[in-house]
Every structure is written in structure tokens, then in C-alpha cells.
Design a protein around this motif. Sequence first.
Motif, PDB file in Angstrom:
ATOM      1  N   UNK A  67      85.124  16.457  34.394  1.00  0.00           N
ATOM      2  CA  UNK A  67      83.680  16.240  34.347  1.00  0.00           C
ATOM      3  C   UNK A  67      83.144  15.806  35.709  1.00  0.00           C
ATOM      4  N   UNK A  68      83.915  14.991  36.432  1.00  0.00           N
ATOM      5  CA  UNK A  68      83.497  14.585  37.771  1.00  0.00           C
ATOM      6  C   UNK A  68      83.483  15.771  38.736  1.00  0.00           C
ATOM      7  N   UNK A 151      70.856  16.697  52.457  1.00  0.00           N
ATOM      8  CA  UNK A 151      72.077  15.991  52.849  1.00  0.00           C
ATOM      9  C   UNK A 151      72.420  14.868  51.873  1.00  0.00           C
ATOM     10  N   UNK A 152      71.397  14.326  51.242  1.00  0.00           N
ATOM     11  CA  UNK A 152      71.643  13.258  50.265  1.00  0.00           C
ATOM     12  C   UNK A 152      72.426  13.809  49.074  1.00  0.00           C
ATOM     13  N   UNK A 153      72.054  14.990  48.594  1.00  0.00           N
ATOM     14  CA  UNK A 153      72.772  15.570  47.463  1.00  0.00           C
ATOM     15  C   UNK A 153      74.152  16.080  47.874  1.00  0.00           C
ATOM     16  N   UNK A 154      74.303  16.487  49.126  1.00  0.00           N
ATOM     17  CA  UNK A 154      75.639  16.838  49.611  1.00  0.00           C
ATOM     18  C   UNK A 154      76.549  15.615  49.604  1.00  0.00           C
ATOM     19  N   UNK A 155      75.997  14.464  49.994  1.00  0.00           N
ATOM     20  CA  UNK A 155      76.771  13.213  49.970  1.00  0.00           C
ATOM     21  C   UNK A 155      77.132  12.830  48.543  1.00  0.00           C
ATOM     22  N   UNK A 156      76.201  13.065  47.600  1.00  0.00           N
ATOM     23  CA  UNK A 156      76.481  12.781  46.188  1.00  0.00           C
ATOM     24  C   UNK A 156      77.624  13.663  45.686  1.00  0.00           C
ATOM     25  N   UNK A 157      77.631  14.926  46.100  1.00  0.00           N
ATOM     26  CA  UNK A 157      78.712  15.834  45.704  1.00  0.00           C
ATOM     27  C   UNK A 157      80.063  15.317  46.221  1.00  0.00           C
ATOM     28  N   UNK A 158      80.088  14.861  47.472  1.00  0.00           N
ATOM     29  CA  UNK A 158      81.324  14.308  48.031  1.00  0.00           C
ATOM     30  C   UNK A 158      81.753  13.070  47.263  1.00  0.00           C
ATOM     31  N   UNK A 159      80.776  12.254  46.857  1.00  0.00           N
ATOM     32  CA  UNK A 159      81.081  11.050  46.091  1.00  0.00           C
ATOM     33  C   UNK A 159      81.704  11.403  44.741  1.00  0.00           C
ATOM     34  N   UNK A 160      81.251  12.510  44.140  1.00  0.00           N
ATOM     35  CA  UNK A 160      81.844  12.954  42.879  1.00  0.00           C
ATOM     36  C   UNK A 160      83.313  13.298  43.033  1.00  0.00           C
ATOM     37  N   UNK A 161      83.677  13.918  44.145  1.00  0.00           N
ATOM     38  CA  UNK A 161      85.086  14.242  44.386  1.00  0.00           C
ATOM     39  C   UNK A 161      85.909  12.981  44.625  1.00  0.00           C
ATOM     40  N   UNK A 162      85.328  12.018  45.327  1.00  0.00           N
ATOM     41  CA  UNK A 162      86.013  10.729  45.532  1.00  0.00           C
ATOM     42  C   UNK A 162      86.261  10.052  44.189  1.00  0.00           C
ATOM     43  N   UNK A 163      85.259  10.094  43.314  1.00  0.00           N
ATOM     44  CA  UNK A 163      85.408   9.476  41.992  1.00  0.00           C
ATOM     45  C   UNK A 163      86.498  10.159  41.182  1.00  0.00           C
ATOM     46  N   UNK A 164      86.564  11.504  41.248  1.00  0.00           N
ATOM     47  CA  UNK A 164      87.619  12.224  40.527  1.00  0.00           C
ATOM     48  C   UNK A 164      88.999  11.787  41.007  1.00  0.00           C
TER      49      UNK A 164
END
Length: 395
Positions: A67-68, A151-164
Motif C-alpha cells: 500500500x505504501x 517538487x513537494x509531491x515528488x518529496x512525498x513520493x520519496x517519503x512513501x518509499x522510505x516508509x515502505x
Amino acid sequence: MSIGAFGIGTAEFVIMGILPQVAASSGVSLAEAGLAVSAYAIGVVLGAPLLTVATTRVPRKPLLIALMAWFAVANLVTAAAPDFGTLLASRFFAGLPHGAFFGAAAVVGASLVSYERRARAISGIMSGLTVATIIGVPVSALLIGQFSWRWIFAAVAALGLVAAAAIWATVPDTRGVIVPTKAADEIRAIRSKRVLLPLVTGAVGFGGMFAAYTYLTPILEEVTGMGTVAIAITLAVFGLGLTAGNIVGGHVADRAPIQGLFASFTTIAAVMLMMFFTMANPALAIAGVFLMALSSSLVGPIMQRLLLDGAHAAPSLASSLHHAAFNLANANGAWLGGLALSVGLSLTAPILVGVGLALAGLALSVPLARAHAEAEAAMPVVPSHLTTAELARAS
């Protein structure tokens, strides 16, 4: 799991803090840009039940990771969206895994602690979402002048991968701890009025906060007269209020959920009525924003506790629908607030819409309280040392 909540919280709330910039770059009005908030919320509303029912037999840890990953990809599409239609579609798809993630995370968290601490365990996971409103949203609002909102949403996408990755590394394998349920059992559980009433009450009453918060940035700009830094600070204050309310709400939910629910909706309505008349004063505006967030975030842990109690041995769908209900409140609040603006009412009119929704939530709390009292009177004494998962297996 809390890191995942932080990523989701940033994605959900950040659009509200940068709404004027999104509207300007997309060539749409502020009210039309508010549809990006509603699109995400509708994705949550639909995704929560559908994905939860479809994954009842999937072990919780790999489900959380998948899901992440979905969430990360959808936010990357938002960052690259070539037009407003694509942006709306990507916000919808980003919302789909939201409710299923929080539903699974809540069940995992509650299963690992004693029965009387389950609401506090869930509020601990949810603290990631409220911390996002302290850090992620204000920082985004502060940086929007230097960087594109993409760029803010790109950072959010990267954060999702970190969370996974964090979930893979730290969340325990709950096979053997959480009893797998059947889709039919989950669906049967939500037909109870002890599940339906909290969902309806949350979907209506919590919309009050979203009606105001969706349009808070333009209100602070044009009515209060704040600049970029002051707005970012005010958004951080909102996050502090959410975080404090979430912590307090966890304790209230474990001790006196119904009394807390009545107090919350009453306070939300009173605070927002005060805000409607005082937003031109910066000090009173900041105080109102903090109190609105504090009183509103008390509702979440209380509703989660009532849903877990009502669904009992089949909690996954009910728990995910908790987030669907709150995002339906998000969609309703944003839409009704935008409707007030589109008919020519003042920029502060969405706050008054919020007062009405909070009072509606208060009225709906009456039958909810009655159903809870009836169930409590018939409920056997629960051994306090059992975890929620152990209780479910015993029943």
C-alpha cells in the motif's frame, strides 16, 4: 507505521496549504482547485472498503508495504501531472490505499498491546499524521515561494518509499497473532448500528474542520493579512493542536469516549463560531486555529475505539472505514465550503459552514451514545491483560 502515517498526512493536508499556487499554475479558480482535496478524499472513501475486503487473507506486513508503494507511485504521477484533469485523477488514485493502510495499521497496533490501551496504541500510529501537519505542511507552505508545488509531491513520493522500507525493517510479522478473517465476516460486522453510527457521525461532524481548513491559507492571506512566514507558522500551530488533541483523545477514548465526543463537537462549533467573527485579528486567528485543531482531533481516537468495540472480532473493514468516513468529511467539508464561495459569500463563509457540520455531528452523537450504552450494559467484563487480538481469538 507512524512514518507511513506521516507520509500520508503530508500528502493529504499539503494540498490545502498550497491551494492558491496549484490553482494559479493550473489555470482554475480557487473553488475548482478545492476539487483536488475532494478527489483524494473520494479515493479514500472508495478504496478503504474495496481494498480491505479484497485483502482480508493477505498478511498485514506485506500488505502495508504494498500500500505504501502504491501511494508513492500515485504521488509521483501528481508531481508530473501535465494538466488539471490528470492531477485530479492522480489525487484520486493516491487516496485509494489510504484507508486500507490505516485500517491494517490500526489492527496491527491494537493487537500488540493490552485491551485497555488499544486506543492509545492507535493514536501513537496516528501521531505520524498529526506530526505531518506540524512539519510537512508548514514547511511546504514556506518553500512554495522558492520551489514549484510539483517538487513537494515528488518529496512525498520519496517519503512513501522510505516508509515502505521502514515497515519492512521494523513491523513484526503478525501471522499467528492476528486471526485472518473472511470478507463475509468483515461485511457482516459493519451492518451493526454500533459501527454504522460512528461512521455517519464522523463523516458529518468532522467535516466542520475541513470546511474551514481547506480554505485557511487564502483566509489568512486576504482576511488576516498574513505573509508567507506567518501562514507557515499558523499551519504549524494547527499541527500542534492536532497532535495534542490526538494524544489527549487516545486517553479520553480509553476512559470516557461518549462524554469526550459530546465535548468535542460542542467545542468545535463554539471555536469556529468565534473564528468567523475574529479572523481579522492575527492573535485571535492563531488561537482559533489551534483550538479548532485540538478539539477536532479528539474525535478521531474516540471514533476508532467505538468502531473497534462495535466490530469486535472482524475489525479490519470497520477500522479502514473510519478513515473513509473522515475523508468523506474531508470531501463534504471542502465541497460545501467551496460552494459557499462559489455563490458569492465572503471568504470566511466556509468557517460558518463548519459550525453547521459540527452541530450536525453533535446531534448524531445522541443515538450513537444510546447504542453504546446499550452495548456496554450487555457486555461481559473484559480481562485487562488480554490484547485485542487475544480477545478476538477467545470470542
